[in-house]
Design an enzyme around this catalytic site. Structure first.
Site, short mmCIF file in Angstrom:
data_model
loop_
_atom_site.label_atom_id
_atom_site.label_comp_id
_atom_site.label_asym_id
_atom_site.label_seq_id
_atom_site.Cartn_x
_atom_site.Cartn_y
_atom_site.Cartn_z
N CYS A 101 -46.11 -23.38 54.44
CA CYS A 101 -47.37 -22.91 53.77
C CYS A 101 -48.40 -24.09 53.04
CB CYS A 101 -47.16 -21.48 52.88
SG CYS A 101 -46.18 -20.50 54.03
N CYS A 182 -49.42 -20.36 57.45
CA CYS A 182 -49.59 -19.68 56.21
C CYS A 182 -50.31 -20.28 54.95
CB CYS A 182 -48.19 -19.07 56.00
SG CYS A 182 -47.03 -20.66 55.91
#
Ligand code: DVN
Length: 276
Positions: A101, A182
């Site tokens: 992420c 993400c």
């Protein structure tokens, strides 16, 4: 004859000397014990490491064997122009991407500059920096009907046929890499092109379509500009990019000169965030 110090002072000096001797003895004994212990612990430590790494390499060998089988079954014994990207689904099931992420970096027509950057600054990760991507980047492979071999020559080129073995691999893994995106994702695009965003590129035709606003919060476009620049962040192709983005994914664009990027890459202490 030299006068002797009074008895009281003599006792004090004697005490200090005794304490110093005892301390010295403790230090010497402590060092000797430490060396002995270390020397004694060496063989045990070596046994521990040897056994642990042997076990690990066996686990890795078994795991890699499974990944190889999942990879090979996509194309072996098949016409090299009849390997759709779905043929690599078992490989993606066997070796899914771990989401990184806020660190995932996409690119299009900027292969060299983006990998020069991610090689020097470890704050971003491209598909080619992942284990699977790094193993296969730059390689050619294919199978053929009636043979269980993997060939690395005589394979169809990128544009020779749509469902070719290598291109289908990159299409499939690109889709999986984008699906895993993400947090804040970044894409490095080429400002010396009239249309830095092409809906026909892998980034445009596969990755953008796999971004999921359930996981991905924003897409930051980093437009690499040159002296004789052709496009900027108000380029019309970026309107198409924004339309393609899954609703809810924020978009922004920054122009960065290649020189600025190279300067930033070569100064390790400069945080990535201030590279653009
Ligand atoms: O986000 C990246 C990365 O995740 C990757 O998986 O897909 C995105 C980049 O793909 P892209 O948007 O199509 O960008 P490019 O620069 O047009 O093409 C990427 C690569 O596909 C090229 O660098 C070529 O690889 P190569 O030969 O440099 O190792 C290959 N490629 C694209 N079009 C090609 C081609 N190779 C040969 N002939 C072509 N016409």
């Amino acid at each position: 004859m030299e006068s002797r110090p009074p008895p009281k002072r003599r006792t004090k000096r004697c005490l200090v000397l005794t304490v110093a001797a005892v301390l010295l003895l403790i230090v010497v004994l402590g060092v000797a014990l430490g060396v002995a212990l270390k020397r004694n612990s060496e063989p045990f430590k070596k046994t521990f490491i040897d056994r642990y790494s042997a076990e690990l390499s066996m686990i890795f060998q078994i795991h890699c064997g499974k990944i190889w089988t999942a990879f090979e079954q996509a194309y072996v014994r098949k016409d090299p122009c009849k390997v759709p990207m779905e043929a690599y689904d078992p490989l993606m099931a066997a070796a899914p991407f771990k989401p990184a992420c806020n660190r995932m970096m996409f690119w299009s027509k900027t292969k060299e500059v983006v990998h020069d950057f991610t090689a020097k600054k470890d704050c971003f990760l491209t598909l080619e920096d992942t284990l699977l991507g790094s193993v296969l980047d730059g390689l050619t492979w294919c199978g053929k009907e009636g043979s269980s071999d993997t060939f690395t020559a005589g394979c169809p080129g990128w544009t020779d046929c749509d469902n070719n073995t290598v291109r289908s691999f990159w299409n499939r893994v690109s889709a999986a890499f984008a699906d895993a995106a993400c947090g804040d994702a970044t894409v490095m695009l080429n400002g010396s092109l009239a249309t830095p965003f092409s809906p026909y590129s892998i980034f445009g035709s596969i990755e953008v379509k796999n971004f999921n606003s359930q996981r991905m919060k924003s897409l930051n476009v980093v437009l690499i500009t040159q002296e004789k620049n052709v496009s900027n962040c108000s380029n019309a192709s970026f309107k198409d990019l924004q339309k393609e983005l899954d609703g809810g994914i924020k978009y922004n664009c920054k122009e960065v000169s290649e020189a600025q990027l190279q300067w930033c890459s070569s100064s390790p202490e400069t945080p990535c965030g201030s590279c653009w």
